[in-house]
Scaffold this motif. Structure first.
Motif, PDB file in Angstrom:
ATOM      1  N   TYR A 154      37.643 -41.790 -21.144  1.00  0.00           N
ATOM      2  CA  TYR A 154      37.856 -41.441 -19.403  1.00  0.00           C
ATOM      3  C   TYR A 154      38.727 -42.475 -19.081  1.00  0.00           C
ATOM      4  CZ  TYR A 154      37.583 -41.325 -14.584  1.00  0.00           C
ATOM      5  OH  TYR A 154      37.965 -41.587 -13.315  1.00  0.00           O
ATOM      6  N   TYR A 171      41.822 -38.783 -16.171  1.00  0.00           N
ATOM      7  CA  TYR A 171      41.657 -37.567 -17.299  1.00  0.00           C
ATOM      8  C   TYR A 171      40.564 -38.011 -18.239  1.00  0.00           C
ATOM      9  CZ  TYR A 171      44.231 -41.038 -20.210  1.00  0.00           C
ATOM     10  OH  TYR A 171      44.460 -41.996 -20.921  1.00  0.00           O
ATOM     11  N   ALA A 172      39.862 -37.131 -19.008  1.00  0.00           N
ATOM     12  CA  ALA A 172      38.868 -37.102 -19.896  1.00  0.00           C
ATOM     13  C   ALA A 172      39.447 -36.396 -20.978  1.00  0.00           C
ATOM     14  CB  ALA A 172      37.693 -36.780 -19.400  1.00  0.00           C
ATOM     15  N   THR A 173      38.995 -36.983 -22.183  1.00  0.00           N
ATOM     16  CA  THR A 173      39.399 -36.308 -23.429  1.00  0.00           C
ATOM     17  C   THR A 173      38.053 -36.270 -24.453  1.00  0.00           C
ATOM     18  OG1 THR A 173      40.649 -37.975 -24.488  1.00  0.00           O
ATOM     19  CG2 THR A 173      42.033 -36.556 -23.425  1.00  0.00           C
ATOM     20  N   ASN A 194      41.963 -34.541 -28.479  1.00  0.00           N
ATOM     21  CA  ASN A 194      42.144 -33.851 -27.237  1.00  0.00           C
ATOM     22  C   ASN A 194      41.453 -32.460 -27.463  1.00  0.00           C
ATOM     23  OD1 ASN A 194      42.600 -33.231 -24.520  1.00  0.00           O
ATOM     24  ND2 ASN A 194      44.986 -33.385 -24.855  1.00  0.00           N
ATOM     25  N   PHE A 196      39.972 -30.191 -26.137  1.00  0.00           N
ATOM     26  CA  PHE A 196      40.049 -29.219 -24.915  1.00  0.00           C
ATOM     27  C   PHE A 196      41.169 -29.278 -24.404  1.00  0.00           C
ATOM     28  CE2 PHE A 196      35.490 -30.446 -25.005  1.00  0.00           C
ATOM     29  CZ  PHE A 196      35.043 -29.219 -25.622  1.00  0.00           C
ATOM     30  N   ASP A 197      42.401 -29.744 -25.039  1.00  0.00           N
ATOM     31  CA  ASP A 197      43.774 -29.608 -24.518  1.00  0.00           C
ATOM     32  C   ASP A 197      44.028 -29.973 -23.043  1.00  0.00           C
ATOM     33  OD1 ASP A 197      46.538 -29.020 -25.141  1.00  0.00           O
ATOM     34  OD2 ASP A 197      46.171 -26.889 -24.431  1.00  0.00           O
ATOM     35  N   ARG A 198      43.554 -31.059 -22.988  1.00  0.00           N
ATOM     36  CA  ARG A 198      43.440 -31.607 -21.310  1.00  0.00           C
ATOM     37  C   ARG A 198      45.030 -32.139 -21.355  1.00  0.00           C
ATOM     38  NH1 ARG A 198      43.884 -33.042 -16.866  1.00  0.00           N
ATOM     39  NH2 ARG A 198      42.685 -34.359 -15.628  1.00  0.00           N
ATOM     40  N   ASP A 199      45.674 -31.477 -20.209  1.00  0.00           N
ATOM     41  CA  ASP A 199      46.895 -31.726 -19.625  1.00  0.00           C
ATOM     42  C   ASP A 199      47.094 -33.207 -18.811  1.00  0.00           C
ATOM     43  OD1 ASP A 199      49.720 -31.796 -19.281  1.00  0.00           O
ATOM     44  OD2 ASP A 199      49.758 -30.108 -17.914  1.00  0.00           O
ATOM     45  N   TYR A 200      47.766 -34.287 -19.536  1.00  0.00           N
ATOM     46  CA  TYR A 200      47.529 -35.545 -18.832  1.00  0.00           C
ATOM     47  C   TYR A 200      48.971 -36.291 -19.161  1.00  0.00           C
ATOM     48  CZ  TYR A 200      45.966 -37.918 -23.000  1.00  0.00           C
ATOM     49  OH  TYR A 200      45.785 -38.387 -24.287  1.00  0.00           O
TER      50      TYR A 200
END
Length: 208
Positions: A154, A171-173, A194, A196-200
């Motif tokens: 995070y 963001y959190a990955t 990543n 869950f494919d977090r967009d950051y």
């Protein structure tokens, strides 16, 4: 220079101080349309103290630090490299690790206050591209020659510019890790980042 004192079998206190020097890169100096040939090197002074406890595979540490950097290499509103006259970063970090019922656990929490200490319009602003809160948690377990694990990371909100007008969201990955000990001297590793494919983004206009 560092000094440490194990004042009990499981406890140690340390104190460290240092200086640093960092020259600008070739691109920061001369890249066409970007470089600034007038950049000077960074110089820094740091001070750190920590308290650590360890018993077997378990450990906990608490660290406090202060870093002062003169002529920090950063970027202006037009993304051109410049020297930031004076900066100061203070922070605290808590780290821990343990093994419980066969599970390997570790993690860290860090809070920092990175400030522009130069005179002028940006005095006391947060330094660009530095998150004030960062955390990490790891959990893993071995099953014979195979080890499986996951990592949660995070990072809090940060600003992309000296004026603190372009915020970048936190963001959190989640990452997955697998390791197979094929033989005594060989192992095969796989990693999924990543999950869950977090967009950051850690810098504006450069999504991860």
């Amino acid at each position: 220079a560092a000094w440490g004192w194990a004042f009990a079998p499981e406890w140690r206190v340390t104190l460290a101080a240092g200086t640093g020097f960092k020259a600008p890169t070739f691109n920061e100096l001369y890249f066409p349309g970007f470089g600034n040939p007038d950049l000077g090197p960074e110089t820094s002074r740091s001070l750190e103290t920590s308290l650590r406890w360890r018993r077997g595979a378990s450990s906990v540490s608490l660290t406090a630090y202060e870093n002062r950097v003169d002529d920090l290499i950063g970027f202006d509103q037009n993304f051109s490299p410049i020297n930031i006259d004076r900066t100061r970063t203070r922070g605290v970090e808590l780290e821990g690790a343990a093994t419980l019922a066969g599970w390997e656990l570790s993690g860290s929490l860090e809070w920092q206050d990175p400030r522009n200490r130069s005179a002028g319009a940006f005095a006391d602003n947060i330094l660009p591209r530095r998150a004030r809160e960062v955390a990490r948690a790891d959990i893993g377990r071995r099953f014979g020659p195979v080890r499986l694990g996951t990592r949660l990371q995070y990072a809090g909100e940060r600003f992309d510019d000296l004026g603190n007008s372009r915020p970048l969201g936190g963001y959190a990955t989640v990452d997955l890790l697998a390791e197979w000990q094929v033989a005594r001297d060989w192992r095969v590793m796989a990693r999924g980042e990543n999950l869950f494919d977090r967009d950051y983004a850690t810098a504006a206009f450069y999504p991860q």
